[in-house]
Design a protein around this motif. Structure first.
Motif, PDB file in Angstrom:
ATOM      1  N   ARG A 467      -0.238   1.072  14.931  1.00 50.73           N
ATOM      2  CA  ARG A 467      -0.998   2.207  14.400  1.00 50.73           C
ATOM      3  C   ARG A 467      -0.088   3.106  13.575  1.00 50.73           C
ATOM      4  O   ARG A 467       1.027   3.438  13.978  1.00 50.73           O
ATOM      5  CB  ARG A 467      -1.591   3.031  15.542  1.00 50.73           C
ATOM      6  N   CYS A 468      -0.593   3.485  12.399  1.00 50.68           N
ATOM      7  CA  CYS A 468       0.167   4.337  11.479  1.00 50.68           C
ATOM      8  C   CYS A 468      -0.250   5.795  11.654  1.00 50.68           C
ATOM      9  O   CYS A 468      -1.376   6.086  12.075  1.00 50.68           O
ATOM     10  CB  CYS A 468      -0.106   3.880  10.047  1.00 50.68           C
ATOM     11  N   GLU A 469       0.661   6.697  11.337  1.00 52.87           N
ATOM     12  CA  GLU A 469       0.346   8.137  11.390  1.00 52.87           C
ATOM     13  C   GLU A 469      -0.887   8.467  10.545  1.00 52.87           C
ATOM     14  O   GLU A 469      -1.620   9.405  10.828  1.00 52.87           O
ATOM     15  CB  GLU A 469       1.493   8.972  10.792  1.00 52.87           C
ATOM     16  N   CYS A 470      -1.085   7.658   9.485  1.00 52.18           N
ATOM     17  CA  CYS A 470      -2.175   7.968   8.564  1.00 52.18           C
ATOM     18  C   CYS A 470      -3.534   7.604   9.148  1.00 52.18           C
ATOM     19  O   CYS A 470      -4.568   7.851   8.541  1.00 52.18           O
ATOM     20  CB  CYS A 470      -1.980   7.263   7.221  1.00 52.18           C
ATOM     21  N   GLY A 471      -3.539   7.009  10.372  1.00 55.49           N
ATOM     22  CA  GLY A 471      -4.823   6.721  11.012  1.00 55.49           C
ATOM     23  C   GLY A 471      -5.175   5.243  11.000  1.00 55.49           C
ATOM     24  O   GLY A 471      -5.991   4.789  11.786  1.00 55.49           O
ATOM     25  N   SER A 509       3.656  -3.593   7.995  1.00 56.42           N
ATOM     26  CA  SER A 509       3.432  -2.627   6.943  1.00 56.42           C
ATOM     27  C   SER A 509       2.008  -2.073   7.045  1.00 56.42           C
ATOM     28  O   SER A 509       1.058  -2.803   7.315  1.00 56.42           O
ATOM     29  CB  SER A 509       3.719  -3.359   5.628  1.00 56.42           C
ATOM     30  N   CYS A 510       1.869  -0.744   6.889  1.00 54.92           N
ATOM     31  CA  CYS A 510       0.560  -0.098   7.015  1.00 54.92           C
ATOM     32  C   CYS A 510      -0.378  -0.620   5.933  1.00 54.92           C
ATOM     33  O   CYS A 510      -0.011  -0.680   4.769  1.00 54.92           O
ATOM     34  CB  CYS A 510       0.683   1.414   6.903  1.00 54.92           C
ATOM     35  N   GLY A 511      -1.589  -0.972   6.348  1.00 56.11           N
ATOM     36  CA  GLY A 511      -2.570  -1.510   5.411  1.00 56.11           C
ATOM     37  C   GLY A 511      -3.128  -0.454   4.474  1.00 56.11           C
ATOM     38  O   GLY A 511      -3.817  -0.786   3.505  1.00 56.11           O
ATOM     39  N   LYS A 512      -2.840   0.819   4.758  1.00 54.71           N
ATOM     40  CA  LYS A 512      -3.404   1.879   3.924  1.00 54.71           C
ATOM     41  C   LYS A 512      -2.314   2.548   3.089  1.00 54.71           C
ATOM     42  O   LYS A 512      -2.366   2.546   1.873  1.00 54.71           O
ATOM     43  CB  LYS A 512      -4.087   2.914   4.816  1.00 54.71           C
ATOM     44  N   CYS A 513      -1.244   3.052   3.782  1.00 56.49           N
ATOM     45  CA  CYS A 513      -0.237   3.811   3.046  1.00 56.49           C
ATOM     46  C   CYS A 513       1.050   3.017   2.851  1.00 56.49           C
ATOM     47  O   CYS A 513       1.954   3.473   2.160  1.00 56.49           O
ATOM     48  CB  CYS A 513       0.048   5.140   3.748  1.00 56.49           C
ATOM     49  N   GLY A 514       1.159   1.854   3.463  1.00 55.60           N
ATOM     50  CA  GLY A 514       2.309   1.005   3.206  1.00 55.60           C
ATOM     51  C   GLY A 514       3.548   1.328   4.005  1.00 55.60           C
ATOM     52  O   GLY A 514       4.546   0.624   3.931  1.00 55.60           O
TER      53      GLY A 514
HETATM   54 ZN   LIG Z   1      -0.398   4.468   6.946  1.00 56.97          ZN
END
Ligand SMILES: [Zn+2]
Ligand SMILES: [Zn+2]
Length: 1019
Positions: A467-471, A509-514
């Protein structure tokens, strides 16, 4: 010759010897090999927690598992024999923490998660080995080198695959919830865990306190000193109060006391004492919306919070004040109400159960320890009404016993709403034994909330959630996927099991923000580990063909109460997601084990039984029999007295066995010596019906009825009916068949002359009793594997005897298997079942039993012959049956004559009568001189028999009998001399004095004095 049989079976000697015999000869391996490729019996073992030595309740469950596996093996079915160990989870961690003297999670982190996790693995390995040895001692047959461990890579990666499937359906989410929390273990405790074993009776301080109502006039109340009177048993939660709940329908009052006005439920007015005066009655709904001043408005987190009265249908007017304090950050229902009424959520506690830093003077204080300071603060503010002790059932940590608190937490869940109906459908595919199991499971499935799968711990399934900080978050479904998606950390991870801390090194790698994203730190709920085993153990992901061969399983068995919400639920849920069906077809559940006193077993209560001690004192066979004969729907109150009871019943069987061997050896009788004089040809054990007595035909009918019933009940997964039927059979065999056949075995040694009447009858008796014993050995083999083997090895003598037995393929001509467990399960010979005869003998025994009772009441000695028995029957047709057995009845009751009395006719004077609803039996109690003499002769015979035993004579030794007696007795002896000679094997009966007897005694025979002397006659 059969090996001589000791007077009593000694399990301490027998059981280890049989275990060695099995091991030395590889009996289990031979069994597996023999059945390979045959029709399958697909049993799935629910894993045992490999965390401590096995408890006796485990021995109970394992006995059922082994019973059905052994039975199916004797039917020739192919099986997997895979035992399972549950290895991951908090239960192991807590024990390792104890071992290392750790007090909190900080100690673990200081020690190093990697070393801690290795310690946990080590513990699971250690105790799985201990449990394996104990299971072997129980007689359980499993492929012990091939046990599955839930900590295995295959198990863990299979769960990853399951979670990925859930994620693809959008079911995995992170949620905030108020959960029961153990501050020592630092983890949430799931509902399932609490429901199973998580309550204790505890006395807390309960507090009544008052909160001032703001702007009472807005509600048409008089602007005076107006208070809500509230009650709680968890003082620490007052710090986070945001609302007060009333029941809209309940009657409330405003009452004056000491110049103040209190609002509370009418039915609880007594709380105010007898000085209170009611000034108004009103419904709860009128109070809704009222504002009040909070009890801890000075604390930082309370700033800006508006406190108000809300309606709630769950408020009770039975205790407290009828007004409930609501703190959405401190209670499950409070949290739900908070959502409904959009209340502020104040979460006061940290992971360790202490107040958070922003709670001013409470900062760092343990929640449970805050009670007194909270009271003091209320007192200072003039809000305290009274404090009292309050005893209630309160949730505690099921692992460490710590009182739980309710705490706001972030956890990961599987959403269950869309799966609910599908899982119910799977549950309906199953045959539940007992039947109420389905309703229980459906009830759980209807009411269960989302499945909380995360735990903030160290040793367990690494939840593959990144899980990324960006959600953004994603679920990884396999090791391979992890490898391809890892952007760093693979090197540190490679070569390790998918556990913390190694897997925590990976970044994807985050699927949204990388951005590089790590795994969440949480580990999984252990029921995921156990729930996946229908798939992981059959190589669902790695060898689909094998899985297809064994899935779905035919049978599982576990303890009922605990598993509805746990293992049954987990395997049903996971299999429904993966395959949309139940992973098993039949579930046999049993109740809980308690101590002999009916309470839970506790070492400190002295009612706990150690498994190894039970093996030693009671023996595995006896334990297994106790378990199997118990009605599985009811709790088993297990103690040593149950074992004693069973041991007595088994001793009866042993005595029959010992009787048989003793006489067979005297007569040099062997099964091969031939029933019809055949000496070498293998033969069927089914005796020639021509030579069978009524008694033989009766016991063989009973035997075959028993075999039929046992098969039927075991086929139906009913373990307890057969043992009870076996016990009845053993009783029939001992107290009727053998007792009534004794004389047949005492006849002169086998003459070797074929066709002589006495020889044929004696042969029939041996053959019949032998059949009963050998068949019984086969029949009880799955229940009591040791005793069965002991009987079989001696009676069937597979190593030296080339005969086949009835229990081993009656039609073929194969040599005897070398173990009873390699034999085919006994099959009933339906042609030998004669239910009319069984009923008839039942009737005879009932008549005899009434007659005996009548004799006992008349205080006449058993050996005193009487004139007649008079039988009155109600059922037509019974008279003929009785007549067929007249000799037996006369002998049993020691009477000369048997007569019938007409229905409705009174018994003549001089009769002692016993009645049952079906019939009446009267015994004539009048004694003539001749009857009295006969009685004297019989008493004398009895005395002589005892002297023979005391002198150590063999049962076939001939003797000289010398006596001096009163004239009365001497006359009786002369009158019945032939009878006395015959019964005592006396070649001489004389009143001469004997010079050097082997034994002598001064005796009284029915009050007549006598000197008796015996001498063995050498041939
Ligand atoms: Zn992210
Ligand atoms: Zn705990």
């Amino acid at each position: 010759m059969f090996a001589p049989v000791p007077r009593q079976p000694d399990h301490r000697e027998i059981e280890p010897r049989i275990l060695k015999l099995w091991a030395d000869r590889g009996i289990f391996q031979k069994l597996v090999a023999r059945n390979r490729g045959k029709p399958k019996f697909k049993f799935l073992d629910g894993p045992i927690t490999a965390n401590n030595p096995m408890g006796v309740h485990h021995a109970w469950g394992r006995t059922y598992k082994d019973l059905f596996q052994r039975y199916r093996a004797m039917l020739g079915q192919d099986q997997r024999y895979q035992n399972g160990f549950d290895c991951q989870g908090l239960w192991v961690e807590v024990e390792v923490e104890k071992e290392l003297g750790f007090k909190s999670k900080r100690d673990i982190e200081k020690f190093g998660i990697d070393r801690f996790v290795e310690k946990c693995k080590e513990r699971a390995r250690k105790y799985s080995a201990v449990q394996t040895q104990q299971s072997i001692r129980l007689g359980q047959w499993m492929d012990w080198d091939n046990s599955y461990f839930t900590m295995s890579e295959e198990n863990n990666y299979s769960i990853w695959h399951f979670l990925k499937k859930c994620h693809e359906r959008g079911l995995v989410y992170e949620g905030t919830d108020v959960m029961p929390w153990c501050s020592r273990c630092g983890t949430a405790i799931s509902d399932q865990e609490i429901a199973t074993e998580g309550y204790r009776e505890i006395t807390h301080k309960a507090v009544y306190f008052r909160l001032p109502v703001l702007h009472p006039s807005d509600f048409g109340l008089r602007p005076s000193d107006e208070y809500l009177l509230i009650w709680t048993t968890t003082p620490w939660t007052l710090t986070s109060n945001v609302a007060a709940a009333v029941h809209p329908e309940i009657d409330y009052v405003r009452a004056r006391r000491d110049g103040d006005t209190y609002i509370l439920a009418k039915s609880l007015l007594h709380v105010l004492g007898d000085k209170a005066q009611v000034i108004e009655e009103l419904k709860g709904e009128k109070l809704v919306g009222l504002r009040y001043k909070g009890p801890f408005d000075e604390l930082g987190p309370q700033q800006g919070v508006e406190h108000r009265v809300i309606p709630w249908d769950e408020v009770s007017a039975a205790e407290g004040t009828g007004i409930v304090h609501i703190a959405p950050g401190c209670g499950k229902e409070d949290f739900l109400l908070g959502k409904e009424f959009n209340l502020a959520v104040i979460a006061p506690l940290c992971e360790d159960g202490a107040f958070a830093d922003n709670f001013d003077w409470l900062k760092g204080m343990d929640a449970q320890a805050a009670a007194q300071p909270v009271f003091d603060s209320l007192e200072k503010k003039g809000l305290l009404f009274k404090v009292e002790d309050y005893t209630h059932r309160y949730p505690v940590c099921w692992r460490c016993g710590q009182e739980l608190v309710f705490r706001l937490v972030d956890e990961w869940f599987i959403s269950m709403d869309s799966l609910r109906e599908e899982i119910k459908e799977s549950a309906r595919q199953v045959r539940w034994i007992p039947e109420f199991g389905l309703a229980r499971e459906l009830d759980w499935l209807s009411n269960m909330s989302d499945w909380c799968i995360s735990k903030k711990r160290y040793w367990g399934l690494a939840l593959p959630i990144f899980r990324c900080e960006c959600g953004w978050f994603d679920v990884i479904g396999s090791r391979e996927e992890l490898r391809t998606r890892a952007i760093s950390g693979w090197k540190q991870f490679e070569g390790h099991t998918p556990h913390r801390p190694w897997v925590d090194e990976i970044r994807v790698s985050c699927g949204k923000c990388g951005k590089p994203v790590a795994r969440i730190k949480d580990v999984g709920n252990p029921w995921l580990d156990a729930g996946i085993v229908p798939f992981s153990t059959t190589h669902y992901l790695t060898g689909r063909a094998y899985w297809q061969e064994w899935f779905p399983f035919e049978f599982i068995t576990e303890c009922f109460p605990g598993q509805f919400r746990n293992w049954f639920y987990a395997i049903l849920a996971m299999s429904t997601v993966l395959e949309k069906r139940s992973p098993f077809k039949v579930l046999f559940g049993y109740a809980s084990m308690k101590g002999a006193d009916g309470r839970d077993m506790h070492k400190s209560w002295g009612n706990a039984i150690d498994t190894d001690e039970a093996f030693d004192k009671m023996g595995a066979d006896v334990m297994r029999w106790v378990f199997c004969r118990h009605n599985p729907v009811q709790n088993l109150n297990f103690g040593y007295s149950l074992g004693d009871e069973v041991r007595r019943k088994l001793l009866t069987l042993w005595n029959v066995y010992s009787f048989f061997v003793t006489y067979a050896n005297i007569d040099k009788w062997t099964p091969g010596a031939g029933f019809r004089g055949q000496k070498s040809e293998p033969q069927s054990l089914t005796p020639d019906p021509q030579s069978l007595s009524l008694l033989d035909r009766w016991i063989l009918s009973r035997l075959n009825s028993l075999v039929k019933l046992t098969r039927e009940r075991l086929d139906d997964f009913d373990p307890s009916s057969a043992p009870r039927a076996v016990e009845e059979f053993i009783d029939d065999l001992s107290v009727w068949y053998v007792r009534r056949s004794r004389r047949r075995f005492w006849k002169p040694a086998l003459s070797g002359v074929e066709g002589s009447a006495s020889d044929t009858d004696k042969q029939a008796a041996y053959r019949t009793l032998y059949d009963c014993l050998v068949t019984l050995a086969g029949l009880i083999a799955p229940f009591m594997p040791f005793l069965a083997e002991e009987l079989y090895q001696n009676l069937a003598q597979p190593s030296i005897c080339n005969l086949q037995s009835a229990i081993c393929n009656p039609s073929g001509r194969v040599p005897l298997p070398e173990s009873v467990h390699l034999c085919a399960y006994p099959e009933p010979d339906l042609s030998l079942i004669d239910l009319d005869l069984e009923k008839e003998v039942g009737l005879v025994r009932a008549v005899v039993s009434l007659g005996r009772a009548a004799r006992e009441k008349s205080n006449l000695k058993v050996r005193q012959p009487l004139e007649a028995v008079l039988v009155r029957l109600n059922e037509p047709g019974e008279e003929e049956a009785i007549l067929r057995h007249a000799e037996t009845i006369k002998e049993e009751l020691n009477v000369h004559d048997l007569r019938f009395s007409m229905k409705d006719q009174k018994f003549p004077a001089g009769y002692r009568v016993e009645e049952s609803p079906e019939r009446a039996v009267g015994i004539c109690t009048k004694l003539t001189e001749e009857l009295e003499n006969e009685g004297l002769a019989r008493e004398l015979v009895h005395k002589v028999q005892n002297l023979r035993k005391a002198a150590g004579f063999d049962v076939v030794d001939r003797i000289r009998l010398h006596y001096q007696a009163s004239p009365r007795l001497a006359a009786a002896v002369r009158e019945f001399e032939d009878y006395i000679r015959h019964e005592t094997l006396a070649v001489v009966v004389t009143d001469e004095v004997m010079a050097e007897p082997d034994i002598r005694e001064s005796a009284r025979i029915n009050r007549e004095p006598a000197e008796l002397a015996l001498k063995r006659v050498r041939e």
